[in-house]
Design a protein around this motif. Structure first.
Motif, PDB file in Angstrom:
ATOM      1  N   PRO A  64       0.806  -1.217   0.000  1.00 47.05           N
ATOM      2  CA  PRO A  64       0.000   0.000   0.000  1.00 47.05           C
ATOM      3  C   PRO A  64       0.844   1.274   0.000  1.00 47.05           C
ATOM      4  O   PRO A  64       0.470   2.275  -0.614  1.00 47.05           O
ATOM      5  CB  PRO A  64      -0.818  -0.121   1.286  1.00 47.05           C
ATOM      6  N   VAL A  65       1.975   1.258   0.700  1.00 49.58           N
ATOM      7  CA  VAL A  65       2.845   2.435   0.713  1.00 49.58           C
ATOM      8  C   VAL A  65       3.389   2.688  -0.678  1.00 49.58           C
ATOM      9  O   VAL A  65       3.400   3.822  -1.176  1.00 49.58           O
ATOM     10  CB  VAL A  65       4.001   2.246   1.714  1.00 49.58           C
ATOM     11  N   ASP A  66       3.830   1.627  -1.333  1.00 52.33           N
ATOM     12  CA  ASP A  66       4.352   1.749  -2.697  1.00 52.33           C
ATOM     13  C   ASP A  66       3.279   2.306  -3.629  1.00 52.33           C
ATOM     14  O   ASP A  66       3.538   3.189  -4.454  1.00 52.33           O
ATOM     15  CB  ASP A  66       4.820   0.368  -3.168  1.00 52.33           C
ATOM     16  N   ALA A  67       2.055   1.811  -3.497  1.00 51.72           N
ATOM     17  CA  ALA A  67       0.955   2.271  -4.345  1.00 51.72           C
ATOM     18  C   ALA A  67       0.639   3.739  -4.079  1.00 51.72           C
ATOM     19  O   ALA A  67       0.406   4.525  -5.004  1.00 51.72           O
ATOM     20  CB  ALA A  67      -0.288   1.412  -4.105  1.00 51.72           C
ATOM     21  N   ALA A  68       0.630   4.124  -2.802  1.00 53.97           N
ATOM     22  CA  ALA A  68       0.334   5.509  -2.451  1.00 53.97           C
ATOM     23  C   ALA A  68       1.374   6.458  -3.016  1.00 53.97           C
ATOM     24  O   ALA A  68       1.054   7.503  -3.596  1.00 53.97           O
ATOM     25  CB  ALA A  68       0.250   5.653  -0.936  1.00 53.97           C
ATOM     26  N   LEU A  69       2.647   6.115  -2.852  1.00 50.65           N
ATOM     27  CA  LEU A  69       3.715   6.986  -3.341  1.00 50.65           C
ATOM     28  C   LEU A  69       3.733   7.029  -4.862  1.00 50.65           C
ATOM     29  O   LEU A  69       4.049   8.058  -5.465  1.00 50.65           O
ATOM     30  CB  LEU A  69       5.064   6.505  -2.810  1.00 50.65           C
ATOM     31  N   GLY A  70       3.379   5.909  -5.493  1.00 49.87           N
ATOM     32  CA  GLY A  70       3.324   5.909  -6.948  1.00 49.87           C
ATOM     33  C   GLY A  70       2.214   6.780  -7.491  1.00 49.87           C
ATOM     34  O   GLY A  70       2.325   7.370  -8.569  1.00 49.87           O
ATOM     35  N   ALA A  71       1.110   6.909  -6.723  1.00 51.28           N
ATOM     36  CA  ALA A  71      -0.036   7.687  -7.183  1.00 51.28           C
ATOM     37  C   ALA A  71       0.135   9.180  -6.972  1.00 51.28           C
ATOM     38  O   ALA A  71      -0.333   9.986  -7.773  1.00 51.28           O
ATOM     39  CB  ALA A  71      -1.300   7.210  -6.469  1.00 51.28           C
TER      40      ALA A  71
END
Length: 255
Positions: free
Chosen positions: A59-66
């Motif tokens: 989820p952290v990776d997804a948040a930072l990617g968005a």
């Protein structure tokens, strides 16, 4: 309808009507569904502050990617990430200037990644600094010269050598707060005095709670700084015993 409640769940954000999230600036959630996290943040064009609690790396990776390209503030509580994660995750966060983190592991790698990818960082708080060492301190000092405030808690590996680079290279550092850092002792206070003798000292607040610094060392630092009229007044918050109550040195059985 315009949603401004930053503590809504990810699912509430995902089902909000079009345009309802346009004014949302900060999101504070706990969720392990990385795809949902990313989908929500894509719908929040102005979000610049993200707080994630009790979540895994995806989820952290997804948040930072968005939203990493516009992210200015990141708070992480009990986030677990594998080796190598932070170096990749922070590559798209050039505007990040405030980080408040309690990682389950990898605090040293987080510091090194911040030093490499986030040159505008001004405010760093580590509430679980296990593993932070000299390499992490050097990386932060080299890559984040604009640091103004650093707070470290619960860092048994954080020592004087890890902090000295910050004192010497982050010339705008105004506040340094240390708590539960047992490896930090009076050598750090000598470093502060040495830096003040060589460079303009911006440091105005030094907090030492449950470290190995002594009252005698604090008094010696105050005396040294008082002799330098060019040094900014330094407020020292120290919770150790008075110098007269300090325990006697323990003699080595080898002597």
């Amino acid at each position: 309808m315009c949603i401004r409640d930053r503590r809504l769940t990810w699912r509430a954000l995902a089902t909000a009507p079009d345009g309802a999230l346009d004014d949302l600036r900060r999101v504070d959630c706990a969720d392990d569904d990385g795809a949902l996290v990313a989908a929500c943040l894509v719908r929040c064009p102005r979000v610049a502050e993200v707080a994630l609690r009790g979540t895994l790396a995806f989820p952290v990776d997804a948040a930072l990617g968005a939203c990493g390209s516009r992210l200015t503030s990141l708070r992480l509580d009990d986030v677990s990430a594998p080796d190598g994660f932070w170096r990749a995750a922070l590559r798209g966060c050039p505007l990040l200037y405030a980080v408040d983190a309690k990682p389950v592991r990898g605090a040293d790698e987080l510091c090194e990644a911040l030093g490499k990818e986030c040159g505008l960082l001004r405010d760093l708080e580590l509430r679980a600094a296990f593993g932070v060492d000299v390499a992490a301190g050097k990386a932060l000092a080299a890559g984040c010269p604009n640091l103004r405030r650093v707070a470290v808690r619960g860092g048994p590996t954080v020592d004087n050598y890890a902090l000295e680079p910050l004192l010497r290279r982050c010339l705008r550092l105004e506040a340094l707060a240390l708590a539960d850092c047992s490896a930090v002792d009076d050598e750090l206070l000598l470093d502060v005095a040495d830096v003040a003798a060589d460079l303009p000292l911006a440091l105005a607040d030094l907090s030492l709670h449950r470290t190995s610094c002594t009252r005698a060392g604090v008094d010696a630092l105050r005396d040294a700084l008082a002799k330098d009229e060019h040094t900014t007044a330094l407020r020292i918050d120290f919770d150790g015993p008075p110098a007269d109550d300090a325990p006697p040195p323990v003699e080595s059985p080898l002597t």
